[in-house]
Design an enzyme around this catalytic site. Sequence first.
Site, PDB file in Angstrom:
ATOM      1  N   LYS A   1       8.519   9.966  62.728  1.00  0.00           N
ATOM      2  CA  LYS A   1       7.101   9.567  62.680  1.00  0.00           C
ATOM      3  C   LYS A   1       6.971   8.112  62.250  1.00  0.00           C
ATOM      4  O   LYS A   1       6.243   7.332  62.871  1.00  0.00           O
ATOM      5  CB  LYS A   1       6.365  10.480  61.685  1.00  0.00           C
ATOM      6  CG  LYS A   1       5.060   9.933  61.165  1.00  0.00           C
ATOM      7  CD  LYS A   1       4.435  10.849  60.131  1.00  0.00           C
ATOM      8  CE  LYS A   1       4.821  10.597  58.699  1.00  0.00           C
ATOM      9  NZ  LYS A   1       4.083   9.555  57.976  1.00  0.00           N
ATOM     10  N   ASN A   2       7.675   7.754  61.175  1.00  0.00           N
ATOM     11  CA  ASN A   2       7.464   6.414  60.604  1.00  0.00           C
ATOM     12  C   ASN A   2       8.110   5.300  61.425  1.00  0.00           C
ATOM     13  O   ASN A   2       7.886   4.122  61.158  1.00  0.00           O
ATOM     14  CB  ASN A   2       7.957   6.374  59.157  1.00  0.00           C
ATOM     15  CG  ASN A   2       7.042   7.187  58.244  1.00  0.00           C
ATOM     16  OD1 ASN A   2       5.948   7.582  58.655  1.00  0.00           O
ATOM     17  ND2 ASN A   2       7.483   7.446  57.023  1.00  0.00           N
TER      18      ASN A   2
ATOM     19  N   CYS B   1      -2.293   9.307  52.757  1.00  0.00           N
ATOM     20  CA  CYS B   1      -2.007  10.277  51.697  1.00  0.00           C
ATOM     21  C   CYS B   1      -2.342   9.693  50.329  1.00  0.00           C
ATOM     22  O   CYS B   1      -2.092   8.515  50.074  1.00  0.00           O
ATOM     23  CB  CYS B   1      -0.528  10.652  51.715  1.00  0.00           C
ATOM     24  SG  CYS B   1      -0.115  11.949  52.886  1.00  0.00           S
TER      25      CYS B   1
ATOM     26  N   ARG C   1      -2.398   2.081  47.181  1.00  0.00           N
ATOM     27  CA  ARG C   1      -1.671   1.624  48.373  1.00  0.00           C
ATOM     28  C   ARG C   1      -2.377   0.388  48.915  1.00  0.00           C
ATOM     29  O   ARG C   1      -3.151   0.444  49.863  1.00  0.00           O
ATOM     30  CB  ARG C   1      -1.581   2.748  49.409  1.00  0.00           C
ATOM     31  CG  ARG C   1      -0.827   3.942  48.887  1.00  0.00           C
ATOM     32  CD  ARG C   1      -0.635   5.020  49.926  1.00  0.00           C
ATOM     33  NE  ARG C   1       0.436   4.711  50.846  1.00  0.00           N
ATOM     34  CZ  ARG C   1       0.794   5.508  51.851  1.00  0.00           C
ATOM     35  NH1 ARG C   1       0.154   6.630  52.062  1.00  0.00           N
ATOM     36  NH2 ARG C   1       1.792   5.170  52.652  1.00  0.00           N
TER      37      ARG C   1
ATOM     38  N   ASP D   1      10.143   9.629  49.796  1.00  0.00           N
ATOM     39  CA  ASP D   1       9.653  10.684  50.692  1.00  0.00           C
ATOM     40  C   ASP D   1      10.448  11.992  50.574  1.00  0.00           C
ATOM     41  O   ASP D   1      10.097  12.987  51.210  1.00  0.00           O
ATOM     42  CB  ASP D   1       9.683  10.203  52.148  1.00  0.00           C
ATOM     43  CG  ASP D   1       8.648   9.120  52.409  1.00  0.00           C
ATOM     44  OD1 ASP D   1       7.773   8.917  51.563  1.00  0.00           O
ATOM     45  OD2 ASP D   1       8.738   8.467  53.472  1.00  0.00           O
TER      46      ASP D   1
ATOM     47  N   ARG E   1       0.970  16.320  59.296  1.00  0.00           N
ATOM     48  CA  ARG E   1       1.070  14.881  59.578  1.00  0.00           C
ATOM     49  C   ARG E   1       2.512  14.464  59.805  1.00  0.00           C
ATOM     50  O   ARG E   1       2.764  13.458  60.454  1.00  0.00           O
ATOM     51  CB  ARG E   1       0.521  14.084  58.392  1.00  0.00           C
ATOM     52  CG  ARG E   1      -0.919  14.393  58.101  1.00  0.00           C
ATOM     53  CD  ARG E   1      -1.391  13.631  56.920  1.00  0.00           C
ATOM     54  NE  ARG E   1      -1.519  12.227  57.302  1.00  0.00           N
ATOM     55  CZ  ARG E   1      -2.270  11.348  56.673  1.00  0.00           C
ATOM     56  NH1 ARG E   1      -2.946  11.726  55.626  1.00  0.00           N
ATOM     57  NH2 ARG E   1      -2.338  10.123  57.073  1.00  0.00           N
TER      58      ARG E   1
END
Length: 434
Positions: free
Chosen positions: A33-34, A127, A132, A316, A408
């Site tokens: 995903k990232n 999230c 952030r 993560d 997600r």
Amino acid sequence: MWASDNVGGEALEKLVIEGGAVLKGTVRVHGAKNAALPILAATVMAEGVHTIENVPPLLDIKVMADILRSIGCTVDIREGRVTVDTSRADTPHIPEELMQRMRSSIFLMGPLLARFGRVELYQPGGCAIGERKIDLHLKGLELLGARIEQTQGRIVCRAERLVGTDIFLGIPSVGATENIMMAAVGAEGVTRIINAAREPEIQDLQNFLNRMGARVSGAGTDTITIQGVRELRPCTYRVIPDRIVAGTLMIAAAVTRGEVTLEDVCPDHLTALTHVLRQAGVQITSGDAIMNVRCSRRPGMIERIVTAPYPSFPTDLQAQMMVLLSLADGLSIVKETVFDGRFKHVHELTRMGADIRVDCGSAFIRGVPRLYGTTVEATDLRAGAALVIAGLVAQGTTIVEKVHHIDRGYDRIEDMFGRLGARIERLEPAPGAT
Ligand code: EPU
């Protein structure tokens, strides 16, 4: 099929997990995903039709597709392949509602600025794992020559021309490194990003940009050099495997004392986790794009894990690892240094019987013999994945609420674990439920 298509109803979906599974079998790890998110954003830099392969069918990818459509791109998603036609992209403006839906919406800033000389967007959502900020993204673009105005969450960046320069990042931010890299491809001359993030996803973005005709080097080290180019061409590119999904599976295999073989995985991207798991007594072997994880006894404690940018232990995987340590033999300490609000799973795990105390950014985890099923809430993506692992091993039934957070980053996590022998089911809300 998307994991959770019905925005609104998805917030009510639950996972019901019967504890006591021993995970066994072989599983293919989906694309990262990232890595896929910034690559999809970068497609707007070259006019034409791009094909991006190994893209996981996740909620965040769907939001990225909606964002690309909102600026005039045509996006087609089919079986892991995303085709983006950027030739009709005609607006550098992203609506606030789409910006709020995920943090990665900010990845459009660099590419749109490079293509249109202007971008208008809003503070991104994402999230709730701590503060952030995007100050490093904005500072980097300013150093390249952009003028930035911010009013009440709206951000307007303008630049008739971008000019390469040296940019030092105070923190090796993944997102800021990626945004600046993308903008710098469209700048005149050479940009150097110093103290750049070194994550594998940054290397993947470099490889994609170079496939389009960019001249980027150094990704994977702390200095990335970008020689601006005048023109880019569309291309076909395959995204790397998801190291966090792979890591989640490795931890789950160990916690349930099972044996799982991972295919389509990059063992080199998982060195920090592999090291820590081996220390805890987990047996891991790896080959070319394959790993085998086996654990037949109670894991041992780990004196200290400190999350930090790659190649250190990834933030993560911190929540998932905490489940293993909650059941390990002895006292372990986990220090979170990347995000200031990423211990929300601690409260939920203690409700399942874990013995964890948080003090000054560190969690002190005293291993208990077992966890007990109850109803818990996925407060964010990785915390949610951790609670699913806890549910697999807990005594009794665990209900994980707010599954949309998990969607997600994991393509139907219940199927992923279900294929390995877990008893886990998704409960959809009753029609009309709010
Ligand atoms: N930071 C600033 N200013 C900035 C940017 C970041 O202060 O302008 C701070 C953040 O507040 C944070 C730290 O720097 O404390 C690191 O943030 P970073 O920018 O590296 O993270 P990110 O780009 O927002 C990506 C991943 C995250 C992952 C982090 C760290 C994507 C789409 N997201 O986020 O993934 O945790 O890097 O590795 O690539 C996830 O997948 O669950 C996830 C949260």
